[in-house]
Write an enzyme that holds these catalytic residues in place. Structure first.
Site, short mmCIF file in Angstrom:
data_model
loop_
_atom_site.label_atom_id
_atom_site.label_comp_id
_atom_site.label_asym_id
_atom_site.label_seq_id
_atom_site.Cartn_x
_atom_site.Cartn_y
_atom_site.Cartn_z
N GLY A 101 0.83 -1.20 0.00
CA GLY A 101 0.00 0.00 0.00
C GLY A 101 0.86 1.25 0.00
O GLY A 101 0.52 2.25 0.63
N GLY A 102 1.97 1.19 -0.74
CA GLY A 102 2.99 2.24 -0.68
C GLY A 102 2.72 3.47 -1.51
O GLY A 102 3.65 4.26 -1.73
N ASP A 146 -3.59 -5.81 -4.36
CA ASP A 146 -4.64 -5.50 -3.39
C ASP A 146 -4.31 -6.26 -2.11
O ASP A 146 -4.30 -7.49 -2.10
CB ASP A 146 -6.00 -5.93 -3.95
CG ASP A 146 -7.15 -5.63 -3.00
OD1 ASP A 146 -6.92 -5.36 -1.81
OD2 ASP A 146 -8.32 -5.70 -3.46
N PHE A 147 -4.05 -5.52 -1.03
CA PHE A 147 -3.59 -6.20 0.20
C PHE A 147 -4.65 -7.03 0.90
O PHE A 147 -4.40 -7.65 1.93
CB PHE A 147 -2.94 -5.22 1.18
CG PHE A 147 -3.75 -3.98 1.51
CD1 PHE A 147 -5.01 -4.05 2.04
CD2 PHE A 147 -3.19 -2.72 1.31
CE1 PHE A 147 -5.73 -2.93 2.37
CE2 PHE A 147 -3.89 -1.57 1.64
CZ PHE A 147 -5.17 -1.67 2.17
N HIS A 187 -4.26 1.95 10.20
CA HIS A 187 -5.14 2.90 10.89
C HIS A 187 -6.37 3.25 10.04
O HIS A 187 -7.32 3.84 10.57
CB HIS A 187 -4.38 4.15 11.30
CG HIS A 187 -4.04 5.10 10.19
ND1 HIS A 187 -3.68 6.41 10.41
CD2 HIS A 187 -3.99 4.93 8.83
CE1 HIS A 187 -3.43 7.01 9.25
NE2 HIS A 187 -3.61 6.13 8.29
N ASP A 223 0.61 -1.38 -4.71
CA ASP A 223 -0.63 -0.66 -4.49
C ASP A 223 -1.62 -1.04 -5.58
O ASP A 223 -1.27 -1.79 -6.51
CB ASP A 223 -0.42 0.86 -4.44
CG ASP A 223 -1.37 1.53 -3.43
OD1 ASP A 223 -2.58 1.26 -3.49
OD2 ASP A 223 -0.89 2.31 -2.58
#
Length: 420
Positions: free
Chosen positions: A254-255, A300-301, A320, A279
Site C-alpha cells: 500500500g505504498g 490489493d492487500f 489505521h 498498491d
C-alpha cells in the site's frame, strides 16, 4: 437562553477564557526564547503550544466560536480558490515584492472584486501580508502553498471530505452514539450519500493525485523510520539478508506512489536486494517520477501476498485506515507470506500515549474516526491486534519522537532469539 436552562452564567461568553493564566504564559514564552536557536523542533513545539494556549486564554468563547464557524471556513474558501486559480504559484513566482490584486486578477483571468474579498480575509487571518489598499505580499506559508505536497491536502482533505466531520454528530446520533467500527458504514458515506470508501470517493471527484501529494507532504520535517536515529537498518535488515538477485529486501504494501522507498534509497543507496512498492492498479498507474530501481507491483492487500519470504514487509499508515476485523484479514495475508526466523513486518504508525497526546496525533485520530470508522491505536491496542488477534509477536516499538509515527517491528510468534 434562559438562566434556568444553563448551569453557568451567560456572561462567560464575552469574557476571556483564562485571563489569569496570561502573565505566567508570557513569562514562560519569554523564558523559552533562548532555547529556540539550539533546542531543535522540541523547543519550537513547546513554544508553539504555549503560544496557542496564550491565544486561547485571551480569546472569549464568542470569539472562538466565530473563529471556528466563520473565519476558518472562510479562510479555507480563499486558500482553495488560490490553489484552483494558480494564485499561490503566481505570487511565489513574482517574489517578495508587493502585489496588486488587479494585476494578479488580470494574470489569472478572475474577477478582481472576488479576488480582493478573498485576499482581504486571508490577510486578516495572517496568511498574507497587507501592505496597501488591495496590495499584498507573500508569507512563507503562501509560498509553500505553491508546492503540490503542501496544497494537495486542502482539496483531498477539505473539499472532498470536509462534510464528514461537520456532520459526524448526525451520523453518530443515528447509530446510538456508538464508537464506529464498520468500514462499510462511515460518516463520509453518510455525509455524501455514497457507498464509496474515502480513497475511491476522492478519486471520483478528481482528487486522487492531490491525496498522493498530501501523503508526501504531511511527513515533511519528520525523522524517517530508516534514519539511524530511529531504526538500525543495517543491523536489523541488511545483516542476515539472504542476498541473491531475486530476493526482496523490502516490500512496501500500500505504498502509494513510492514516497517511502524513494526516501529509503536516499538513506541507503547501497542496500542489498529488491525494493518493491505495491498498491492498487489505479495508484501504481499514477507513478511518474520514481527510481526505476524500485519495482512497481499492482496488488490489493486484501488478497494473497505474491512476494513470499521477503526480508521485510512494510506498511505506512495503512492499518489505521481499517477497523480491527479488517486489519486482521490484511495481516493474515502478510503472515502467510513471511518466512519463519527471517522475515519481519515493519508497521510505521502512531502509538498513542495514555496521556499527553500530541495534537497532530489526536487530529489524525479524528480523521480516522470521521472518514474511515477506524482509529489511531495505543500500545495496548497494537498488542491486542497483532498478538492476540493475529498471533504475531511485537519485537520492539521504535520511537521517532513526540507526534511522529513509531516503527513497530513484528515477527512470527515463537521465534525465540531471532529479535536480537
Amino acid at each position: 437562553m434562559s438562566s434556568e436552562s444553563c448551569p453557568v452564567d451567560f456572561g462567560i461568553v464575552t469574557q476571556p477564557n483564562d485571563i489569569g493564566s496570561v502573565p505566567n504564559l508570557i513569562k514562560e514564552l519569554d523564558a523559552g526564547l533562548s532555547s529556540l536557536s539550539g533546542g531543535g523542533n522540541g523547543a519550537r513545539h513547546e513554544m508553539l503550544i504555549k503560544a496557542r494556549t496564550l491565544t486561547q486564554a485571551l480569546e472569549t468563547p464568542r470569539e472562538t466560536m466565530i473563529k471556528h464557524c466563520w473565519a476558518q471556513t472562510g479562510a479555507l474558501a480563499g486558500l482553495n480558490f488560490g490553489i484552483e486559480t494558480g494564485l499561490w504559484k503566481l505570487m511565489a513566482k513574482n517574489g517578495d515584492k508587493p502585489q496588486r490584486v488587479e494585476d494578479l486578477a488580470s494574470k489569472l483571468t478572475v474577477d478582481a472584486v472576488l479576488l480582493a474579498r478573498l485576499m482581504r480575509h486571508l490577510a486578516a487571518m495572517g496568511y498574507l501580508k497587507e501592505v496597501g489598499v488591495n496590495e499584498y505580499q507573500t508569507t512563507n506559508f503562501t509560498k509553500a502553498m505553491s508546492f503540490p505536497t503542501v496544497s494537495g491536502g486542502y482539496f483531498s482533505m477539505t473539499s472532498a471530505t470536509g462534510a464528514s466531520p461537520l456532520r459526524f454528530h448526525e451520523y453518530s446520533r443515528k447509530r446510538g452514539f456508538k464508537n464506529p467500527a464498520d468500514a462499510q458504514d462511515t460518516a463520509l458515506m453518510y455525509a455524501y450519500g455514497t457507498d464509496l470508501d474515502t480513497f475511491s470517493w476522492q478519486r471520483s471527484l478528481g482528487y486522487g493525485m492531490h491525496f498522493n501529494h498530501h501523503m508526501g507532504g504531511y511527513r515533511q520535517g519528520r525523522p524517517p523510520w530508516m534514519s539511524a536515529d530511529v531504526y538500525p537498518v543495517k543491523e536489523r535488515l541488511f545483516d542476515g539478508f539472504e542476498d541473491s538477485p531475486n530476493d526482496a529486501l523490502l516490500v512496501d504494501i500500500g505504498g502509494n506512489i513510492g514516497h517511502d522507498l524513494a526516501e529509503f534509497r536516499e538513506h541507503h543507496p547501497s542496500h542489498p536486494g529488491r525494493l518493491i512498492v505495491q498498491d492498487l492498479p489505479v495508484v501504481i498507474g499514477q507513478i511518474k517520477d520514481l527510481d526505476p530501481a524500485i519495482q512497481r507491483m499492482e496488488y490489493d492487500f486484501h488478497t494473497e501476498q505474491p512476494v513470499k519470504g521477503a526480508r521485510a514487509y512494510y506498511m505506512h499508515s495503512i492499518l489505521h485506515d481499517w477497523p480491527d476485523e479488517v486489519c486482521q484479514r490484511i495481516l493474515n495475508r502478510i503472515k502467510e507470506a513471511m518466512k519463519a526466523g527471517y522475515s519481519r513486518l515493519l508497521i510505521n504508525e502512531n502509538v498513542i500515549p495514555d496521556t499527553g497526546v500530541w495534537w497532530e496525533t489526536s487530529a489524525l485520530d479524528m480523521v480516522m474516526l470521521t472518514l474511515f470508522s477506524s482509529r489511531e491505536r495505543t500500545q495496548s491496542d497494537w498488542h491486542n491486534l497483532l498478538e492476540d488477534m493475529v498471533g504475531l509477536k511485537i519485537v520492539k516499538i521504535w520511537s521517532a519522537g513526540n507526534g511522529v509515527e513509531s516503527l513497530i517491528e513484528v515477527e512470527l510468534a515463537g521465534e525465540e532469539g531471532s529479535s536480537g
